[in-house]
Design an enzyme around this catalytic site. Structure first.
Site, PDB file in Angstrom:
ATOM      1  N   HIS A 129       0.340  -0.742   0.094  1.00 22.91           N
ATOM      2  CA  HIS A 129       0.034   0.345  -0.184  1.00 22.91           C
ATOM      3  C   HIS A 129       0.935   1.166   0.027  1.00 22.91           C
ATOM      4  O   HIS A 129       1.722   1.537   0.154  1.00 22.91           O
ATOM      5  CB  HIS A 129      -1.124  -0.438   1.100  1.00 22.91           C
ATOM      6  CG  HIS A 129      -2.068   0.903   1.282  1.00 22.91           C
ATOM      7  ND1 HIS A 129      -1.714   2.304   2.201  1.00 22.91           N
ATOM      8  CD2 HIS A 129      -3.786   0.870   1.811  1.00 22.91           C
ATOM      9  CE1 HIS A 129      -2.849   2.911   1.846  1.00 22.91           C
ATOM     10  NE2 HIS A 129      -3.936   1.769   1.441  1.00 22.91           N
ATOM     11  N   ASP A 147       2.590  -5.018   8.140  1.00 20.54           N
ATOM     12  CA  ASP A 147       1.728  -4.040   7.882  1.00 20.54           C
ATOM     13  C   ASP A 147       0.211  -5.525   7.761  1.00 20.54           C
ATOM     14  O   ASP A 147       0.247  -5.913   6.773  1.00 20.54           O
ATOM     15  CB  ASP A 147       1.243  -3.255   6.730  1.00 20.54           C
ATOM     16  CG  ASP A 147       0.589  -2.805   6.388  1.00 20.54           C
ATOM     17  OD1 ASP A 147      -0.685  -2.683   6.997  1.00 20.54           O
ATOM     18  OD2 ASP A 147       0.408  -1.971   5.160  1.00 20.54           O
ATOM     19  N   GLN A 194      -4.439  -5.508   6.052  1.00 16.09           N
ATOM     20  CA  GLN A 194      -5.738  -6.283   5.459  1.00 16.09           C
ATOM     21  C   GLN A 194      -5.514  -7.257   6.097  1.00 16.09           C
ATOM     22  O   GLN A 194      -6.849  -8.152   5.483  1.00 16.09           O
ATOM     23  CB  GLN A 194      -5.032  -5.675   4.162  1.00 16.09           C
ATOM     24  CG  GLN A 194      -6.411  -6.375   3.177  1.00 16.09           C
ATOM     25  CD  GLN A 194      -6.834  -5.382   3.160  1.00 16.09           C
ATOM     26  OE1 GLN A 194      -8.342  -5.668   3.459  1.00 16.09           O
ATOM     27  NE2 GLN A 194      -7.286  -4.186   3.306  1.00 16.09           N
ATOM     28  N   LYS A 206     -10.805  -1.393   9.841  1.00 17.05           N
ATOM     29  CA  LYS A 206     -10.636  -2.289   8.720  1.00 17.05           C
ATOM     30  C   LYS A 206     -11.103  -3.673   9.962  1.00 17.05           C
ATOM     31  O   LYS A 206     -11.561  -4.879   9.505  1.00 17.05           O
ATOM     32  CB  LYS A 206      -9.548  -2.907   7.782  1.00 17.05           C
ATOM     33  CG  LYS A 206      -9.601  -1.869   7.132  1.00 17.05           C
ATOM     34  CD  LYS A 206      -8.308  -1.927   6.501  1.00 17.05           C
ATOM     35  CE  LYS A 206      -8.300  -0.666   5.229  1.00 17.05           C
ATOM     36  NZ  LYS A 206      -6.902  -0.834   4.616  1.00 17.05           N
ATOM     37  N   CYS A 211      -4.626   2.170  -3.796  1.00 17.10           N
ATOM     38  CA  CYS A 211      -3.591   3.425  -2.822  1.00 17.10           C
ATOM     39  C   CYS A 211      -1.993   1.838  -3.505  1.00 17.10           C
ATOM     40  O   CYS A 211      -0.888   1.891  -2.530  1.00 17.10           O
ATOM     41  CB  CYS A 211      -3.420   3.260  -1.600  1.00 17.10           C
ATOM     42  SG  CYS A 211      -4.694   4.402  -1.298  1.00 17.10           S
TER      43      CYS A 211
HETATM   44  C1  LIG Z   1      -6.114   0.481   4.559  1.00 22.10           C
HETATM   45  C2  LIG Z   1      -4.604   0.398   4.259  1.00 22.10           C
HETATM   46  C3  LIG Z   1      -3.443   0.604   4.745  1.00 22.10           C
HETATM   47  C4  LIG Z   1      -3.813   2.064   5.202  1.00 22.10           C
HETATM   48  O1  LIG Z   1      -4.713   2.458   6.121  1.00 22.10           O
HETATM   49  P1  LIG Z   1      -5.522   3.328   6.969  1.00 22.10           P
HETATM   50  O2  LIG Z   1      -6.403   3.395   7.893  1.00 22.10           O
HETATM   51  O3  LIG Z   1      -5.644   4.413   6.332  1.00 22.10           O
HETATM   52  O4  LIG Z   1      -4.170   4.206   7.755  1.00 22.10           O
HETATM   53  C5  LIG Z   1      -2.334   0.131   4.299  1.00 22.10           C
HETATM   54  N1  LIG Z   1      -1.922  -0.862   4.170  1.00 22.10           N
HETATM   55  C6  LIG Z   1      -2.674  -1.679   3.904  1.00 22.10           C
HETATM   56  C7  LIG Z   1      -2.476  -2.928   3.481  1.00 22.10           C
HETATM   57  C8  LIG Z   1      -4.492  -1.578   3.981  1.00 22.10           C
HETATM   58  O5  LIG Z   1      -5.257  -1.781   3.895  1.00 22.10           O
END
Ligand SMILES: *Cc1c(COP(=O)(O)O)cnc(C)c1O
Length: 404
Positions: free
Chosen positions: A121, A198, A201, A224, A362
């Site tokens: 992302h 990260d 997701q 999320k 993104c």
């Molecule tokens: C949504 C997402 C982000 C960003 O998250 P925010 O809540 O907008 O800070 C970063 N990495 C991944 C894989 C995402 O799905």
């Protein structure tokens, strides 16, 4: 087992209509919907004990502080962190990543190497680019393949004693690929590099165990996983959090302040300057309780059923191509039909009450790899149904007919 009819009762928004049609919400990878218990937590906070935390002697402040710290412990247990103060409450994944990236500016030297995956992302690319510009460290990329997976053989060649940091998402938001993070963490640790995963997701579908993973940093967003927006977390191993300098200066993060010298507060407060999103933190705790009451094994099994069903139904549409066909993937389908622009199909689906995402998600480097401007992304959650997938398939067919 998921009783989807019963679960849908928990989400008031699922009763609404869009353009006169029942809402079909397939944009879960961008943000999830909010169950009544989380909404109730937010209302309860502002109705009954709204106060600033950690500094008041009065009852409301103590109640708010207790609930906020209880939420931190819920998050600690959920991720199986060893200590509560290894959980930093942030405004979300982006904030958490920037906190680590900015901290590493003081730990990296010119010529050090930082590895990032091609599936990231933008929020897991740009902060590292900024870090490399600042420090003279070199950014390297693990390439991706046609299936939307990572070229792990190349990754193993990139990891050397020059490598100081590796960043990778647990699950790709654009394609749904589940990445082999255990293998990445192990290889990075062999050369003494730190790893940030990260989990934005992954966390809606998988319950990560940070101690079993032996990961250095793990980040996620509450919105999320059925929680509120503007709320998230950073897990960091204690030793790393001690080593990193604070991200922001301000109230809450100090022990003593004089104009000559300020000493910083201990963890987690060192990273929590200013008045935080108190209500959001407490509601994040409720969201985690809710998700666990549904059960992550149940969630994963049911969503996988939806994924298999949707994949086979969508592939019956002539000219439809799915991007991201890795064996290990979560319930995300990124697709295009022929040369029709994804935005045009997305707009027609909206008129039918179906919410999907269109664009580059993104993750422009992934779109460049496939040489496409973007995709239509349908992402499923445990409150979605096969009937909704049927509506999507009918909708896409109708859009294709209108547009070709
Ligand atoms: C949504 C997402 C982000 C960003 O998250 P925010 O809540 O907008 O800070 C970063 N990495 C991944 C894989 C995402 O799905």
């Amino acid at each position: 087992m998921i009783n989807v009819d019963k679960i849908r009762e928990d989400f008031p928004i699922l009763k609404r209509t869009v353009h006169g049609k029942p809402l079909v919400y397939f944009d879960n990878a961008a943000t999830s919907q909010t169950p009544q218990v989380v909404i109730d937590t937010i209302v309860d906070y502002y109705s009954n004990y709204n106060a600033n935390i950690h500094r008041g002697v009065h009852t409301l402040s103590q109640e708010a502080t207790d609930k906020y710290e209880e939420a931190r412990i819920k998050i600690q247990h959920h991720f199986n962190a060893k200590k509560a103060h290894e959980i930093i409450l942030t405004s979300g994944t982006t904030h958490s990543i920037n906190m680590v990236a900015s901290g590493f500016a003081s730990l990296l030297n010119k010529g050090d190497e930082v590895i990032v995956s091609a599936l990231e992302h933008h929020s897991n690319i740009v902060p590292w680019q900024m870090l490399c510009e600042k420090t003279g460290a070199i950014l390297q990329v693990i390439p991706m393949n046609d299936e939307g997976g990572l070229e792990m053989a190349i990754f193993h060649q990139l990891v050397t004693t020059k490598t100081k940091l590796v960043f990778c998402n647990h699950v790709s938001n654009a394609l749904g690929t589940v990445n082999p993070i255990e293998e990445i963490i192990e290889a990075a640790h062999k050369v003494g590099a730190a790893v940030l995963i990260d989990g934005a997701q992954a966390t809606p579908h998988i319950k990560p165990d940070v101690q079993a993973l032996n990961v250095d940093f793990y980040v996620a967003s509450a919105h999320k996983l059925c929680g509120p927006t503007g709320m998230g977390m950073l897990y960091g191993k204690e030793e790393w959090l001690q080593k990193l300098p604070p991200y922001q200066g301000g109230g809450e993060m100090i022990e003593t302040v004089t104009f000559e010298k300020t000493t910083y507060a201990g963890l987690p407060h060192k990273f929590e300057a200013g008045t935080p999103n108190i209500c959001g933190g407490i509601a994040f705790g409720t969201a985690i309780d809710y998700m666990n009451s549904v059960g992550f094994e149940n969630i994963a099994a049911y969503e996988n059923e939806l994924l298999i069903y949707a994949t086979s139904e969508l592939l019956k549409i002539e000219g439809l191509k799915i991007y991201g066909t890795s064996k290990e993937k979560t319930a995300v389908i990124s697709f295009n039909v022929g040369t029709i622009h994804p935005y045009d199909i997305g707009s027609i689906l909206d008129k039918l009450g179906i919410a999907v995402r269109t664009g580059h998600h993104c993750a422009q480097p992934i779109m460049d790899f496939y040489k496409i401007p973007g995709t239509i992304r349908a992402s499923f959650s445990f409150y979605n149904t096969k009937e909704e997938i049927d509506a999507l398939v009918v909708g896409v067919k109708r859009a294709v007919m209108m547009l070709s």
